[in-house]
Design a protein around this motif. Structure first.
Motif, PDB file in Angstrom:
ATOM      1  N   GLU A  90       0.809  -1.219   0.000  1.00 59.41           N
ATOM      2  CA  GLU A  90       0.000   0.000   0.000  1.00 59.41           C
ATOM      3  C   GLU A  90       0.843   1.270   0.000  1.00 59.41           C
ATOM      4  OE1 GLU A  90      -3.038   2.267   2.922  1.00 59.41           O
ATOM      5  OE2 GLU A  90      -3.471   0.144   2.603  1.00 59.41           O
ATOM      6  N   ASN A  91       2.017   1.250   0.649  1.00 61.06           N
ATOM      7  CA  ASN A  91       2.831   2.470   0.701  1.00 61.06           C
ATOM      8  C   ASN A  91       3.317   2.898  -0.685  1.00 61.06           C
ATOM      9  OD1 ASN A  91       4.741   0.430   0.432  1.00 61.06           O
ATOM     10  ND2 ASN A  91       6.185   1.367   1.862  1.00 61.06           N
ATOM     11  N   GLU A  92       3.325   1.997  -1.665  1.00 61.58           N
ATOM     12  CA  GLU A  92       3.716   2.361  -3.036  1.00 61.58           C
ATOM     13  C   GLU A  92       2.592   3.082  -3.779  1.00 61.58           C
ATOM     14  OE1 GLU A  92       6.750   2.014  -4.596  1.00 61.58           O
ATOM     15  OE2 GLU A  92       7.494   1.396  -2.637  1.00 61.58           O
ATOM     16  N   LEU A  93       1.373   3.033  -3.237  1.00 63.38           N
ATOM     17  CA  LEU A  93       0.204   3.627  -3.891  1.00 63.38           C
ATOM     18  C   LEU A  93      -0.443   4.722  -3.048  1.00 63.38           C
ATOM     19  CD1 LEU A  93      -1.365   0.250  -5.054  1.00 63.38           C
ATOM     20  CD2 LEU A  93      -0.063   1.856  -6.464  1.00 63.38           C
ATOM     21  N   ARG A  94       0.016   4.897  -1.825  1.00 64.71           N
ATOM     22  CA  ARG A  94      -0.583   5.873  -0.915  1.00 64.71           C
ATOM     23  C   ARG A  94      -0.286   7.297  -1.385  1.00 64.71           C
ATOM     24  NH1 ARG A  94       2.146   5.580   4.138  1.00 64.71           N
ATOM     25  NH2 ARG A  94       1.937   3.366   3.796  1.00 64.71           N
ATOM     26  N   LYS A  95      -1.247   8.176  -1.117  1.00 63.28           N
ATOM     27  CA  LYS A  95      -1.067   9.595  -1.429  1.00 63.28           C
ATOM     28  C   LYS A  95      -2.000  10.413  -0.563  1.00 63.28           C
ATOM     29  CE  LYS A  95      -4.475   9.860  -5.201  1.00 63.28           C
ATOM     30  NZ  LYS A  95      -4.649  10.172  -6.621  1.00 63.28           N
ATOM     31  N   LEU A  96      -1.772  11.702  -0.546  1.00 58.95           N
ATOM     32  CA  LEU A  96      -2.725  12.666  -0.017  1.00 58.95           C
ATOM     33  C   LEU A  96      -3.337  13.355  -1.230  1.00 58.95           C
ATOM     34  CD1 LEU A  96      -0.639  14.159   2.923  1.00 58.95           C
ATOM     35  CD2 LEU A  96      -2.455  12.440   3.045  1.00 58.95           C
ATOM     36  N   PHE A  97      -4.605  13.671  -1.131  1.00 56.61           N
ATOM     37  CA  PHE A  97      -5.307  14.237  -2.284  1.00 56.61           C
ATOM     38  C   PHE A  97      -6.093  15.466  -1.849  1.00 56.61           C
ATOM     39  CE2 PHE A  97      -8.971  14.457  -5.181  1.00 56.61           C
ATOM     40  CZ  PHE A  97      -8.327  14.463  -6.402  1.00 56.61           C
ATOM     41  N   TYR A  98      -5.950  16.534  -2.635  1.00 51.00           N
ATOM     42  CA  TYR A  98      -6.638  17.796  -2.368  1.00 51.00           C
ATOM     43  C   TYR A  98      -7.307  18.285  -3.649  1.00 51.00           C
ATOM     44  CZ  TYR A  98      -3.630  17.794   1.731  1.00 51.00           C
ATOM     45  OH  TYR A  98      -2.975  17.444   2.886  1.00 51.00           O
ATOM     46  N   LYS A  99      -8.478  18.890  -3.488  1.00 46.86           N
ATOM     47  CA  LYS A  99      -9.173  19.527  -4.600  1.00 46.86           C
ATOM     48  C   LYS A  99      -9.168  21.030  -4.355  1.00 46.86           C
ATOM     49  CE  LYS A  99     -12.529  17.550  -6.931  1.00 46.86           C
ATOM     50  NZ  LYS A  99     -11.825  17.072  -8.067  1.00 46.86           N
ATOM     51  N   SER A 100      -8.956  21.775  -5.418  1.00 47.70           N
ATOM     52  CA  SER A 100      -8.975  23.225  -5.311  1.00 47.70           C
ATOM     53  C   SER A 100     -10.414  23.702  -5.102  1.00 47.70           C
ATOM     54  CB  SER A 100      -8.405  23.851  -6.587  1.00 47.70           C
ATOM     55  OG  SER A 100      -8.590  25.247  -6.571  1.00 47.70           O
ATOM     56  N   THR A 101     -10.560  24.698  -4.245  1.00 45.80           N
ATOM     57  CA  THR A 101     -11.879  25.309  -4.059  1.00 45.80           C
ATOM     58  C   THR A 101     -12.099  26.435  -5.062  1.00 45.80           C
ATOM     59  OG1 THR A 101     -10.994  26.816  -2.378  1.00 45.80           O
ATOM     60  CG2 THR A 101     -11.965  24.735  -1.601  1.00 45.80           C
ATOM     61  N   GLY A 102     -11.078  26.777  -5.824  1.00 46.76           N
ATOM     62  CA  GLY A 102     -11.175  27.796  -6.859  1.00 46.76           C
ATOM     63  C   GLY A 102     -11.112  27.151  -8.231  1.00 46.76           C
ATOM     64  N   ARG A 103     -10.134  27.512  -9.011  1.00 48.63           N
ATOM     65  CA  ARG A 103      -9.950  26.955 -10.343  1.00 48.63           C
ATOM     66  C   ARG A 103      -9.860  25.436 -10.212  1.00 48.63           C
ATOM     67  NH1 ARG A 103      -9.091  24.311 -14.337  1.00 48.63           N
ATOM     68  NH2 ARG A 103      -7.991  25.004 -16.171  1.00 48.63           N
ATOM     69  N   PRO A 104     -10.654  24.656 -10.977  1.00 55.62           N
ATOM     70  CA  PRO A 104     -10.620  23.200 -10.813  1.00 55.62           C
ATOM     71  C   PRO A 104      -9.210  22.616 -10.961  1.00 55.62           C
ATOM     72  CG  PRO A 104     -12.480  23.835 -12.185  1.00 55.62           C
ATOM     73  CD  PRO A 104     -11.637  25.074 -11.988  1.00 55.62           C
ATOM     74  N   ALA A 105      -8.782  21.942  -9.896  1.00 55.48           N
ATOM     75  CA  ALA A 105      -7.458  21.324  -9.873  1.00 55.48           C
ATOM     76  C   ALA A 105      -7.456  20.196  -8.847  1.00 55.48           C
ATOM     77  CB  ALA A 105      -6.380  22.351  -9.526  1.00 55.48           C
ATOM     78  N   ASN A 106      -6.667  19.191  -9.129  1.00 55.73           N
ATOM     79  CA  ASN A 106      -6.429  18.079  -8.217  1.00 55.73           C
ATOM     80  C   ASN A 106      -4.960  18.098  -7.839  1.00 55.73           C
ATOM     81  OD1 ASN A 106      -9.092  17.081  -8.561  1.00 55.73           O
ATOM     82  ND2 ASN A 106      -8.450  15.952 -10.372  1.00 55.73           N
ATOM     83  N   VAL A 107      -4.686  17.998  -6.551  1.00 60.31           N
ATOM     84  CA  VAL A 107      -3.314  17.977  -6.064  1.00 60.31           C
ATOM     85  C   VAL A 107      -3.059  16.597  -5.459  1.00 60.31           C
ATOM     86  CG1 VAL A 107      -1.631  19.027  -4.508  1.00 60.31           C
ATOM     87  CG2 VAL A 107      -3.372  20.458  -5.619  1.00 60.31           C
ATOM     88  N   HIS A 108      -2.113  15.885  -6.046  1.00 68.74           N
ATOM     89  CA  HIS A 108      -1.732  14.547  -5.613  1.00 68.74           C
ATOM     90  C   HIS A 108      -0.380  14.671  -4.906  1.00 68.74           C
ATOM     91  CE1 HIS A 108      -4.595  12.938  -8.702  1.00 68.74           C
ATOM     92  NE2 HIS A 108      -4.223  14.050  -9.320  1.00 68.74           N
ATOM     93  N   VAL A 109      -0.351  14.402  -3.622  1.00 69.02           N
ATOM     94  CA  VAL A 109       0.900  14.475  -2.871  1.00 69.02           C
ATOM     95  C   VAL A 109       1.393  13.041  -2.693  1.00 69.02           C
ATOM     96  CG1 VAL A 109       2.052  15.281  -0.783  1.00 69.02           C
ATOM     97  CG2 VAL A 109       0.036  16.520  -1.660  1.00 69.02           C
ATOM     98  N   ARG A 110       2.579  12.775  -3.242  1.00 68.91           N
ATOM     99  CA  ARG A 110       3.136  11.415  -3.226  1.00 68.91           C
ATOM    100  C   ARG A 110       4.574  11.452  -2.717  1.00 68.91           C
ATOM    101  NH1 ARG A 110       0.394  11.333  -8.827  1.00 68.91           N
ATOM    102  NH2 ARG A 110      -1.484  10.085  -8.460  1.00 68.91           N
ATOM    103  N   GLU A 111       5.016  10.308  -2.203  1.00 67.86           N
ATOM    104  CA  GLU A 111       6.374  10.210  -1.690  1.00 67.86           C
ATOM    105  C   GLU A 111       7.372   9.916  -2.796  1.00 67.86           C
ATOM    106  OE1 GLU A 111       6.276   7.287   1.456  1.00 67.86           O
ATOM    107  OE2 GLU A 111       5.525   8.769   2.900  1.00 67.86           O
ATOM    108  N   LYS A 112       8.501  10.594  -2.714  1.00 68.98           N
ATOM    109  CA  LYS A 112       9.586  10.424  -3.682  1.00 68.98           C
ATOM    110  C   LYS A 112      10.002   8.952  -3.768  1.00 68.98           C
ATOM    111  CE  LYS A 112      14.173  12.141  -4.889  1.00 68.98           C
ATOM    112  NZ  LYS A 112      13.848  12.290  -6.284  1.00 68.98           N
ATOM    113  N   GLY A 113      10.153   8.476  -5.002  1.00 65.50           N
ATOM    114  CA  GLY A 113      10.641   7.130  -5.243  1.00 65.50           C
ATOM    115  C   GLY A 113       9.586   6.039  -5.201  1.00 65.50           C
ATOM    116  N   ARG A 114       8.363   6.390  -4.879  1.00 68.64           N
ATOM    117  CA  ARG A 114       7.300   5.387  -4.835  1.00 68.64           C
ATOM    118  C   ARG A 114       6.803   5.089  -6.252  1.00 68.64           C
ATOM    119  NH1 ARG A 114       7.843   2.992  -0.019  1.00 68.64           N
ATOM    120  NH2 ARG A 114       7.634   4.479   1.689  1.00 68.64           N
ATOM    121  N   PHE A 115       6.184   3.942  -6.423  1.00 64.69           N
ATOM    122  CA  PHE A 115       5.636   3.527  -7.718  1.00 64.69           C
ATOM    123  C   PHE A 115       4.708   4.591  -8.292  1.00 64.69           C
ATOM    124  CE2 PHE A 115       2.190   1.675 -10.192  1.00 64.69           C
ATOM    125  CZ  PHE A 115       2.884   0.961 -11.164  1.00 64.69           C
ATOM    126  N   ASN A 116       3.760   5.072  -7.480  1.00 64.94           N
ATOM    127  CA  ASN A 116       2.773   6.025  -7.998  1.00 64.94           C
ATOM    128  C   ASN A 116       3.390   7.372  -8.355  1.00 64.94           C
ATOM    129  OD1 ASN A 116       3.126   6.844  -5.296  1.00 64.94           O
ATOM    130  ND2 ASN A 116       0.935   6.958  -4.863  1.00 64.94           N
TER     131      ASN A 116
END
Length: 185
Positions: A90-116
């Motif tokens: 699971e740690n290779e696929l885990r992330k934090l995810f945020y959606k912008s409340t303004g201009r539509p955007a998705n922010v994917h926070v991932r760890e360096k070196g992970r598969f995802n």
């Protein structure tokens, strides 16, 4: 939410640059940012949503309240899709995810070196370098949006395996050219 695929826009690059400033204010020290997804591939049709990857050393370093102050709402409990035939922890696929409340955007926070983290960058760079593959992918997205305009689950149930095919070619291409992760955008 209706799935609409739009022609490419120069404004996507400009919108990414503006969003990046807010994200940098929220991101932990040492984080870096890439414009990912279809809006990051010149000439590719896309949903009008900017996807951004923030790479961090450790997800525990991320302060969600800092992202919320900058206009991004946390969506907890999301992990990335695992391609078939791979058994990834699971740690290779885990992330934090945020959606912008303004201009539509998705922010994917991932760890360096992970598969995802590698997957999103390699697919983006592969599509940037292979216009025929990008055009075929565009056609798939357009047809999926026509058939499932209000069914995001059906859209992604088909789209995710398409990326599993793309990553196979991208991995071979990466070996041939000696691809490595590019610096942040």
């Amino acid at each position: 939410m209706r799935i609409e695929i739009e022609p490419p826009r120069q404004s996507w690059v400009d919108d990414f640059a503006k969003l990046k400033l807010a994200i940098l204010r929220a991101a932990p020290d040492g984080a870096y940012i890439h414009h990912i997804g279809s809006t990051a591939v010149p000439g590719l049709v896309a949903k009008n949503i900017i996807d951004i990857q923030v790479t961090v050393d450790d997800l525990a370093q991320v302060d969600s309240t800092a992202f919320e102050r900058e206009g991004f709402t946390h969506r907890p409990g999301l992990i990335d899709h695992c391609p078939p035939e791979l058994e990834l922890p699971e740690n290779e696929l885990r992330k934090l995810f945020y959606k912008s409340t303004g201009r539509p955007a998705n922010v994917h926070v991932r760890e360096k070196g992970r598969f995802n983290q590698r997957f999103s960058l390699l697919c983006r760079d592969f599509l940037r370098s292979h216009p025929t593959a990008a055009s075929a992918y565009a056609l798939i997205k357009q047809r999926l949006a026509e058939r499932f305009p209000t069914d995001a689950h059906a859209y992604y149930d088909i789209k995710d395996p398409v990326f599993d095919i793309i990553i196979e070619g991208a991995n071979e291409w990466a070996k041939v050219i000696g691809w490595s992760e590019p610096p942040g955008d």
